[in-house]
Write a protein that holds these residues in place. Structure first.
Motif, mmCIF file in Angstrom:
data_model
loop_
_atom_site.group_PDB
_atom_site.id
_atom_site.type_symbol
_atom_site.label_atom_id
_atom_site.label_comp_id
_atom_site.label_asym_id
_atom_site.label_seq_id
_atom_site.Cartn_x
_atom_site.Cartn_y
_atom_site.Cartn_z
ATOM 1 N N SER A 2 -23.131 33.902 -37.089
ATOM 2 C CA SER A 2 -22.986 34.226 -35.670
ATOM 3 C C SER A 2 -21.522 34.175 -35.256
ATOM 4 N N LEU A 4 -20.750 33.008 -32.237
ATOM 5 C CA LEU A 4 -20.678 32.005 -31.178
ATOM 6 C C LEU A 4 -19.815 30.826 -31.618
ATOM 7 N N GLU A 8 -20.383 26.891 -27.606
ATOM 8 C CA GLU A 8 -21.434 27.780 -27.114
ATOM 9 C C GLU A 8 -22.770 27.463 -27.774
ATOM 10 N N LYS A 12 -26.028 26.116 -25.800
ATOM 11 C CA LYS A 12 -27.305 26.827 -25.921
ATOM 12 C C LYS A 12 -28.386 25.879 -26.435
ATOM 13 N N ARG A 81 -27.718 26.477 -35.299
ATOM 14 C CA ARG A 81 -27.153 27.816 -35.453
ATOM 15 C C ARG A 81 -27.824 28.560 -36.592
#
Length: 92
Positions: A2, A4, A8, A12, A81
Motif C-alpha cells: 500500500s 498509505l 494513516e 484507519k 496493513r
C-alpha cells in the motif's frame, strides 16, 4: 504494497476498530476500510433482517462487528496493513 503512511494505517486501524466495537451492527467499519459490499450486507441484514427476527439479526451483526473491532485493535499496524489493506480480507 500500500501507499498509505504508518500514521494513516494506524488512524484507519483505530477508526475501524472503534466503529466496529460501537456500531458494528451497521457495518460502518467495513465502509471505512473500503469494503462496500460487506458493509452493505451488514447494514441490510441488520435493518431489514431485524424486522422478521425481532432484532436477532441486528444482535448477530453487532457481535460480528464487536469481534472484528477487537481483532483490528489487537493487530500491529504491519499486520493490519498486510491483512486488511494489502490482502483485502473483508471478514474476520
Amino acid at each position: 504494497m500500500s501507499t498509505l503512511s504508518e500514521s494513516e494505517i494506524s488512524s484507519k486501524k483505530l477508526t475501524a476498530g472503534l466503529l466496529g466495537i460501537f456500531f458494528g451492527g451497521l457495518g460502518i467499519h467495513k465502509f471505512i476500510l473500503g469494503y462496500n459490499n460487506a458493509g452493505i450486507i451488514m447494514l441490510v441484514v441488520s435493518l431489514a433482517g431485524s424486522i422478521p427476527t425481532c432484532g436477532v439479526a441486528y444482535i448477530v451483526m453487532q457481535v460480528i462487528g464487536l469481534i472484528e473491532g477487537i481483532i483490528y485493535l489487537t493487530k500491529t499496524p504491519e499486520e493490519f496493513r498486510e491483512t486488511y489493506i494489502d490482502q483485502q480480507k473483508a471478514w474476520f
